[in-house]
Design a protein around this motif. Structure first.
Motif, PDB file in Angstrom:
ATOM      1  N   TRP A   1     -32.375  68.567  57.292  1.00 19.42           N
ATOM      2  CA  TRP A   1     -32.336  69.945  57.784  1.00 19.42           C
ATOM      3  C   TRP A   1     -32.949  70.871  56.759  1.00 19.42           C
ATOM      4  O   TRP A   1     -32.973  70.592  55.564  1.00 19.42           O
ATOM      5  N   THR A   2     -33.483  71.978  57.282  1.00 21.09           N
ATOM      6  CA  THR A   2     -33.981  73.029  56.402  1.00 21.09           C
ATOM      7  C   THR A   2     -32.776  73.822  55.908  1.00 21.09           C
ATOM      8  O   THR A   2     -31.657  73.650  56.407  1.00 21.09           O
ATOM      9  N   GLU A   3     -32.997  74.696  54.968  1.00 20.90           N
ATOM     10  CA  GLU A   3     -31.886  75.435  54.368  1.00 20.90           C
ATOM     11  C   GLU A   3     -31.197  76.344  55.389  1.00 20.90           C
ATOM     12  O   GLU A   3     -31.838  77.206  56.000  1.00 20.90           O
ATOM     13  N   PRO A   4     -29.882  76.159  55.568  1.00 20.76           N
ATOM     14  CA  PRO A   4     -29.147  77.053  56.470  1.00 20.76           C
ATOM     15  C   PRO A   4     -28.886  78.399  55.781  1.00 20.76           C
ATOM     16  O   PRO A   4     -29.174  78.555  54.594  1.00 20.76           O
ATOM     17  N   PRO A   5     -28.327  79.372  56.493  1.00 17.94           N
ATOM     18  CA  PRO A   5     -28.046  80.673  55.875  1.00 17.94           C
ATOM     19  C   PRO A   5     -27.202  80.549  54.601  1.00 17.94           C
ATOM     20  O   PRO A   5     -26.392  79.627  54.471  1.00 17.94           O
ATOM     21  N   ALA A   6     -27.385  81.488  53.689  1.00 14.58           N
ATOM     22  CA  ALA A   6     -26.716  81.459  52.382  1.00 14.58           C
ATOM     23  C   ALA A   6     -25.193  81.436  52.490  1.00 14.58           C
ATOM     24  O   ALA A   6     -24.523  80.898  51.614  1.00 14.58           O
ATOM     25  N   ASP A   7     -24.617  81.998  53.547  1.00  7.26           N
ATOM     26  CA  ASP A   7     -23.161  82.051  53.701  1.00  7.26           C
ATOM     27  C   ASP A   7     -22.555  80.751  54.233  1.00  7.26           C
ATOM     28  O   ASP A   7     -21.347  80.673  54.429  1.00  7.26           O
ATOM     29  N   THR A   8     -23.367  79.737  54.431  1.00  8.68           N
ATOM     30  CA  THR A   8     -22.871  78.471  54.979  1.00  8.68           C
ATOM     31  C   THR A   8     -21.991  77.759  53.961  1.00  8.68           C
ATOM     32  O   THR A   8     -22.405  77.495  52.841  1.00  8.68           O
ATOM     33  N   ILE A   9     -20.775  77.430  54.383  1.00  6.66           N
ATOM     34  CA  ILE A   9     -19.839  76.683  53.539  1.00  6.66           C
ATOM     35  C   ILE A   9     -19.931  75.198  53.847  1.00  6.66           C
ATOM     36  O   ILE A   9     -19.889  74.360  52.954  1.00  6.66           O
ATOM     37  N   GLU A  10     -20.022  74.850  55.117  1.00 10.76           N
ATOM     38  CA  GLU A  10     -20.169  73.455  55.507  1.00 10.76           C
ATOM     39  C   GLU A  10     -20.887  73.361  56.843  1.00 10.76           C
ATOM     40  O   GLU A  10     -21.043  74.359  57.552  1.00 10.76           O
ATOM     41  N   LEU A  11     -21.315  72.141  57.160  1.00 10.91           N
ATOM     42  CA  LEU A  11     -21.985  71.871  58.430  1.00 10.91           C
ATOM     43  C   LEU A  11     -21.112  70.972  59.298  1.00 10.91           C
ATOM     44  O   LEU A  11     -20.369  70.133  58.780  1.00 10.91           O
TER      45      LEU A  11
ATOM     46  N   HIS B   1     -11.970  74.837  68.209  1.00 13.46           N
ATOM     47  CA  HIS B   1     -11.034  75.914  67.859  1.00 13.46           C
ATOM     48  C   HIS B   1     -11.308  76.407  66.430  1.00 13.46           C
ATOM     49  O   HIS B   1     -11.345  77.619  66.174  1.00 13.46           O
ATOM     50  N   ALA B   2     -11.510  75.481  65.496  1.00 11.79           N
ATOM     51  CA  ALA B   2     -11.757  75.857  64.100  1.00 11.79           C
ATOM     52  C   ALA B   2     -13.118  76.533  63.922  1.00 11.79           C
ATOM     53  O   ALA B   2     -13.292  77.366  63.035  1.00 11.79           O
ATOM     54  N   MET B   3     -14.087  76.178  64.769  1.00 15.52           N
ATOM     55  CA  MET B   3     -15.438  76.740  64.669  1.00 15.52           C
ATOM     56  C   MET B   3     -15.537  78.142  65.268  1.00 15.52           C
ATOM     57  O   MET B   3     -16.385  78.930  64.854  1.00 15.52           O
ATOM     58  N   ARG B   4     -14.692  78.435  66.226  1.00 18.37           N
ATOM     59  CA  ARG B   4     -14.783  79.694  66.977  1.00 18.37           C
ATOM     60  C   ARG B   4     -14.864  80.883  66.036  1.00 18.37           C
ATOM     61  O   ARG B   4     -14.066  81.023  65.112  1.00 18.37           O
TER      62      ARG B   4
ATOM     63  N   ALA C   1     -23.817  75.570  61.333  1.00 18.32           N
ATOM     64  CA  ALA C   1     -23.513  76.122  60.010  1.00 18.32           C
ATOM     65  C   ALA C   1     -22.257  76.977  60.135  1.00 18.32           C
ATOM     66  O   ALA C   1     -22.199  77.889  60.964  1.00 18.32           O
ATOM     67  N   ILE C   2     -21.258  76.676  59.325  1.00 19.37           N
ATOM     68  CA  ILE C   2     -19.947  77.329  59.405  1.00 19.37           C
ATOM     69  C   ILE C   2     -19.704  78.115  58.121  1.00 19.37           C
ATOM     70  O   ILE C   2     -20.006  77.632  57.026  1.00 19.37           O
ATOM     71  N   ASP C   3     -19.108  79.298  58.261  1.00 18.66           N
ATOM     72  CA  ASP C   3     -18.902  80.171  57.094  1.00 18.66           C
ATOM     73  C   ASP C   3     -17.536  80.028  56.437  1.00 18.66           C
ATOM     74  O   ASP C   3     -17.130  80.877  55.650  1.00 18.66           O
ATOM     75  N   ARG C   4     -16.826  78.947  56.742  1.00 20.99           N
ATOM     76  CA  ARG C   4     -15.537  78.672  56.091  1.00 20.99           C
ATOM     77  C   ARG C   4     -15.258  77.181  56.133  1.00 20.99           C
ATOM     78  O   ARG C   4     -15.848  76.473  56.954  1.00 20.99           O
ATOM     79  N   PRO C   5     -14.357  76.672  55.300  1.00 25.51           N
ATOM     80  CA  PRO C   5     -14.015  75.245  55.360  1.00 25.51           C
ATOM     81  C   PRO C   5     -13.294  74.929  56.670  1.00 25.51           C
ATOM     82  O   PRO C   5     -12.453  75.713  57.124  1.00 25.51           O
TER      83      PRO C   5
ATOM     84  N   HIS D   1     -20.881  61.077  70.702  1.00 24.13           N
ATOM     85  CA  HIS D   1     -21.280  59.901  69.932  1.00 24.13           C
ATOM     86  C   HIS D   1     -21.105  60.083  68.432  1.00 24.13           C
ATOM     87  O   HIS D   1     -21.200  59.115  67.692  1.00 24.13           O
ATOM     88  N   ALA D   2     -20.882  61.294  67.981  1.00 23.97           N
ATOM     89  CA  ALA D   2     -20.532  61.575  66.585  1.00 23.97           C
ATOM     90  C   ALA D   2     -19.896  62.955  66.546  1.00 23.97           C
ATOM     91  O   ALA D   2     -20.302  63.862  67.263  1.00 23.97           O
ATOM     92  N   LEU D   3     -18.870  63.074  65.720  1.00 32.21           N
ATOM     93  CA  LEU D   3     -18.148  64.333  65.539  1.00 32.21           C
ATOM     94  C   LEU D   3     -17.731  64.356  64.070  1.00 32.21           C
ATOM     95  O   LEU D   3     -16.782  63.678  63.678  1.00 32.21           O
ATOM     96  N   SER D   4     -18.486  65.087  63.259  1.00 30.10           N
ATOM     97  CA  SER D   4     -18.280  65.049  61.807  1.00 30.10           C
ATOM     98  C   SER D   4     -18.279  66.449  61.216  1.00 30.10           C
ATOM     99  O   SER D   4     -19.133  67.271  61.546  1.00 30.10           O
ATOM    100  N   VAL D   5     -17.318  66.705  60.332  1.00 31.59           N
ATOM    101  CA  VAL D   5     -17.217  67.982  59.630  1.00 31.59           C
ATOM    102  C   VAL D   5     -17.275  67.709  58.125  1.00 31.59           C
ATOM    103  O   VAL D   5     -17.283  66.566  57.687  1.00 31.59           O
ATOM    104  N   GLY D   6     -17.296  68.779  57.342  1.00 32.33           N
ATOM    105  CA  GLY D   6     -17.273  68.637  55.884  1.00 32.33           C
ATOM    106  C   GLY D   6     -18.605  68.245  55.285  1.00 32.33           C
ATOM    107  O   GLY D   6     -18.670  67.777  54.150  1.00 32.33           O
ATOM    108  N   ILE D   7     -19.688  68.439  56.037  1.00 30.34           N
ATOM    109  CA  ILE D   7     -21.015  68.071  55.547  1.00 30.34           C
ATOM    110  C   ILE D   7     -21.518  69.186  54.628  1.00 30.34           C
ATOM    111  O   ILE D   7     -21.582  70.346  55.023  1.00 30.34           O
ATOM    112  N   ASP D   8     -21.847  68.820  53.416  1.00 37.16           N
ATOM    113  CA  ASP D   8     -22.328  69.777  52.418  1.00 37.16           C
ATOM    114  C   ASP D   8     -23.743  70.229  52.798  1.00 37.16           C
ATOM    115  O   ASP D   8     -24.664  69.406  52.843  1.00 37.16           O
ATOM    116  N   PRO D   9     -23.951  71.527  53.046  1.00 36.34           N
ATOM    117  CA  PRO D   9     -25.286  71.995  53.431  1.00 36.34           C
ATOM    118  C   PRO D   9     -26.341  71.775  52.355  1.00 36.34           C
ATOM    119  O   PRO D   9     -27.526  71.647  52.655  1.00 36.34           O
ATOM    120  N   ALA D  10     -25.924  71.691  51.101  1.00 30.85           N
ATOM    121  CA  ALA D  10     -26.867  71.508  49.994  1.00 30.85           C
ATOM    122  C   ALA D  10     -27.496  70.119  49.984  1.00 30.85           C
ATOM    123  O   ALA D  10     -28.509  69.908  49.319  1.00 30.85           O
TER     124      ALA D  10
END
Length: 188
Positions: free
Chosen positions: A65-75, A169-172, A151-155, A92-101
């Motif tokens: 992926w290209t660089e997400p917005p600066a406020d991205t905490i995780e993908l 619910h957590a993404m909303r 791109a999510i702005d919180r953990p 087919h996949a449901l994954s959180v906690g992906i480091d945008p860096a």
């Protein structure tokens, strides 16, 4: 190989792209970055080696992926098949906690447990954690596998085995950008 009569009979039944997480208004955001794979082009055929476990090695494809917005905490990565002959897409996949860096994931990164520190898997197809590769009904026609990266702005802080509804619910109200990659697979 002879046609599968069940797959052929269900050819006109699909959940539809309108049932994808991507189509939900509560997680809508600008397409502020891009998602690609060295394994297939957007709209291209997903190679056989990424096929589901029953008939293939079930290895997740590499993603970048290209660089997400600066406020991205995780993908958050959600891979869905909207062409299943049911009322909702198969996940087919449901994954959180992906480091945008990271800038991407290597082939096999969606295994359970993930070899990448921090990735947590929720329940996908048939309650499976991690990657569940393409496995459409034979003779049903081509299926789209839609890789949706948010791109999510919180953990997210979800425990392993969480459900799609828990992630939604957590993404909303916390999705600040999104990217999409579609691959095609057909069992003939």
């Amino acid at each position: 190989m002879a046609a599968n009569p069940i797959g052929y009979a269900l050819r006109n039944r699909h959940a539809g792209h309108h049932t994808l997480v991507w189509a939900r208004s509560d997680v809508n955001a600008p397409e502020g970055f891009a998602l690609t794979s060295p394994e297939f082009e957007h709209g291209g055929r997903i190679p056989e080696r990424f096929r589901g476990k029953m008939f293939g090695p079930n290895v997740s494809p590499a993603l970048a992926w290209t660089e997400p917005p600066a406020d991205t905490i995780e993908l958050v990565l959600i891979v869905q098949d909207p062409d299943v002959p049911m009322g909702k897409p198969a996940t087919h996949a449901l994954s959180v906690g992906i480091d945008p860096a990271l800038g991407g994931l290597p082939e096999g990164a969606l295994a359970n447990p993930s070899p990448i520190h921090g990735i947590v898997h929720g329940k996908g197809a048939f309650g499976r954690l991690g990657w569940a590769g393409p496995l459409p009904p034979r003779s049903h026609g081509p299926h789209a596998y839609v890789f949706q990266l948010f791109a999510i702005d919180r953990p997210m802080s979800l425990a392993p085995g969480f459900a799609l509804d828990d992630a939604l619910h957590a993404m909303r109200s916390h999705v600040i950008a999104r990217a999409r990659l579609d691959g095609i697979y057909e069992s003939v």
